[in-house]
Design a protein around this motif. Structure first.
Motif, short mmCIF file in Angstrom:
data_model
loop_
_atom_site.label_atom_id
_atom_site.label_comp_id
_atom_site.label_asym_id
_atom_site.label_seq_id
_atom_site.Cartn_x
_atom_site.Cartn_y
_atom_site.Cartn_z
N ARG A 174 38.50 54.83 29.44
CA ARG A 174 37.91 55.45 30.64
C ARG A 174 38.72 56.60 31.21
N SER A 175 40.01 56.67 30.91
CA SER A 175 40.81 57.70 31.56
C SER A 175 42.01 58.09 30.72
N VAL A 176 42.56 59.25 31.06
CA VAL A 176 43.79 59.75 30.46
C VAL A 176 44.70 60.18 31.60
N THR A 177 45.89 59.59 31.69
CA THR A 177 46.81 59.93 32.77
C THR A 177 48.21 60.12 32.21
N PRO A 178 49.01 61.01 32.80
CA PRO A 178 50.38 61.22 32.32
C PRO A 178 51.26 60.00 32.59
N THR A 179 52.15 59.72 31.67
CA THR A 179 53.18 58.72 31.91
C THR A 179 54.23 59.32 32.83
N GLU A 180 55.23 58.54 33.20
CA GLU A 180 56.31 59.08 34.05
C GLU A 180 57.01 60.23 33.34
N ALA A 181 57.26 60.04 32.03
CA ALA A 181 57.90 61.11 31.26
C ALA A 181 56.99 62.33 31.17
N SER A 240 39.23 65.83 18.74
CA SER A 240 40.13 65.22 17.75
C SER A 240 41.34 66.11 17.49
N SER A 241 41.15 67.43 17.52
CA SER A 241 42.28 68.32 17.30
C SER A 241 43.27 68.25 18.46
N LEU A 242 42.76 68.09 19.68
CA LEU A 242 43.65 67.92 20.82
C LEU A 242 44.39 66.59 20.75
N SER A 243 43.68 65.55 20.34
CA SER A 243 44.31 64.25 20.20
C SER A 243 45.44 64.30 19.18
N GLU A 244 45.20 65.00 18.08
CA GLU A 244 46.22 65.16 17.05
C GLU A 244 47.41 65.96 17.58
N ALA A 245 47.13 66.99 18.39
CA ALA A 245 48.21 67.80 18.96
C ALA A 245 49.10 66.96 19.87
N ILE A 246 48.49 66.09 20.67
CA ILE A 246 49.27 65.23 21.57
C ILE A 246 50.09 64.22 20.76
N ARG A 247 49.49 63.64 19.72
CA ARG A 247 50.24 62.71 18.87
C ARG A 247 51.43 63.41 18.22
N ARG A 248 51.20 64.63 17.76
CA ARG A 248 52.26 65.40 17.12
C ARG A 248 53.38 65.71 18.11
N LEU A 249 52.99 66.07 19.34
CA LEU A 249 53.98 66.38 20.37
C LEU A 249 54.79 65.15 20.74
N GLU A 250 54.11 64.01 20.92
CA GLU A 250 54.82 62.78 21.28
C GLU A 250 55.76 62.35 20.17
N ARG A 271 57.35 64.34 18.17
CA ARG A 271 58.50 65.24 18.15
C ARG A 271 59.47 64.97 19.30
N VAL A 272 58.94 64.62 20.48
CA VAL A 272 59.85 64.38 21.60
C VAL A 272 60.29 62.92 21.67
N GLY A 273 59.60 62.05 20.96
CA GLY A 273 60.03 60.67 20.86
C GLY A 273 59.66 59.78 22.02
N VAL A 274 58.75 60.22 22.90
CA VAL A 274 58.30 59.39 24.02
C VAL A 274 56.79 59.58 24.20
N ARG A 275 56.16 58.57 24.81
CA ARG A 275 54.74 58.69 25.12
C ARG A 275 54.58 59.55 26.36
N LEU A 276 53.67 60.50 26.29
CA LEU A 276 53.45 61.44 27.39
C LEU A 276 52.15 61.17 28.15
N LEU A 277 51.18 60.56 27.49
CA LEU A 277 49.90 60.27 28.13
C LEU A 277 49.51 58.81 27.91
N ASN A 278 49.01 58.19 28.95
CA ASN A 278 48.41 56.87 28.82
C ASN A 278 46.91 57.06 28.56
N ARG A 279 46.41 56.45 27.50
CA ARG A 279 45.02 56.63 27.13
C ARG A 279 44.29 55.29 27.20
N THR A 280 43.14 55.31 27.88
CA THR A 280 42.23 54.17 27.86
C THR A 280 40.85 54.70 27.51
#
Length: 305
Positions: free
Chosen positions: A58-65, A35-45, A47-56
């Motif tokens: 079953r999997s987690v994969t980076p977006t193009e950005a 949960s702390s990692l999930s919060e870190a990713i949400r906080r990062l996204e 701040r930069v204003g774009v989605r960085l990871l696609n989450r399902t």
């Protein structure tokens, strides 16, 4: 730091999750909660204003950005780690964290006497050991080095012996089992016996291999128990449930106490002992360099029974 600038730890969290493709696996490696990692990713996204990871589910994969950011982050974070590690040159003894991924047998029976002496010699180093039998890409998973057997080591890695130079599998059974079911003269006799098998974390239940005078025999064992831990299998063998075939280091205590009796001794298979492996790179982290030098310069200790 500007409140809109990403935090370095959040960037590190992104790299960890992207490497493992899993919040849970990344959390286990970093010693934090998912949960702390999930919060870190949400906080990062945010701040930069774009989605960085696609989450399902079953999997987690980076977006193009995210992919573009990661391509530049990996070498940048490596440079930062290298710069901080260079400070070790100004210390009497290196400091930092060394992360190793090792098989369970190595963690339990081979490493303890080695790491005890190493940590006594290098009090500034923190050693993190992850024991798992599943083969993984240790560098992609965030480890500095791994310990494996020859068949599992990539060709582009440097590998050095650690611990015993040879090991072997041995077969044994409880005296009560042999009294009831008879002795064995040849590995083929196992077809008519109850065998206690082992399932690796990958799901593989291996065949049993025996060798004598250059002749290799593979047996597909059958029996009432498939165990994922050595303790369960050994306990069942001592109770007379069936025969067991595994690392000698696991069975030696029960054989010494006569709870188990060796069987098929001439057919036991020997193999090369484990190796410490790490990438060939010019700027090796100081903790890893210290560990490699320690292994190279000390005679391997006796394996713990």
């Amino acid at each position: 730091m500007n409140e809109n600038e990403p935090d370095l730890s959040d960037l590190g969290a992104l790299v960890a999750v992207a490497r493992t493709r899993s919040f849970r696996a990344a959390a286990a490696l970093r010693g934090v909660s998912a949960s702390s990692l999930s919060e870190a990713i949400r906080r990062l996204e945010a701040r930069v204003g774009v989605r960085l990871l696609n989450r399902t589910t079953r999997s987690v994969t980076p977006t193009e950005a995210g992919t573009q950011l990661l391509e530049r982050l990996d070498p940048a974070l490596g440079e930062i780690a290298g710069a901080l590690d260079a400070l070790n040159n100004f210390r009497d003894s290196p400091t930092g964290t060394l992360k190793l991924n090792v098989p369970i047998i190595v963690a339990q029976k081979i490493l303890p006497p080695i790491i005890n002496r190493f940590l006594a010699a290098y009090p500034g180093i923190t050693l993190e050991i992850s024991a798992i039998d599943t083969f993984i890409d240790v560098l992609a998973a965030g480890f500095d080095a791994g310990i494996r057997y020859d068949e599992s080591i990539e060709r582009d890695m440097i590998a050095i012996p650690i611990g015993p130079r040879t090991q072997r599998f041995i077969a044994a059974a409880a005296p009560s089992y042999l009294t009831k079911n008879g002795k064995l003269e040849h590995p083929r006799d196992l077809i008519h016996h109850a065998c206690i098998r082992h399932r690796f974390a990958s799901g593989v239940v291996p065949n049993w291999e025996f060798e004598r005078n250059g002749k290799l025999i593979k047996i597909t064992p059958k029996g009432p128990l498939i165990a994922s831990t050595a303790d369960i299998g050994i306990g069942a063998a001592i109770a007379g449930i069936g025969l067991i075939y595994t690392f000698e280091e696991y069975l030696s205590p029960a054989i010494a106490s006569r709870e188990l009796v060796p069987v098929l001794d001439p057919w036991w298979q020997s193999f090369t002992g484990p190796r410490l492996y790490y990438p060939s790179r010019r700027h090796m982290p100081a903790p890893l360099r210290a560990f490699v030098d320690f292994i190279k310069n000390t005679e391997h200790p006796q394996v713990q029974a």
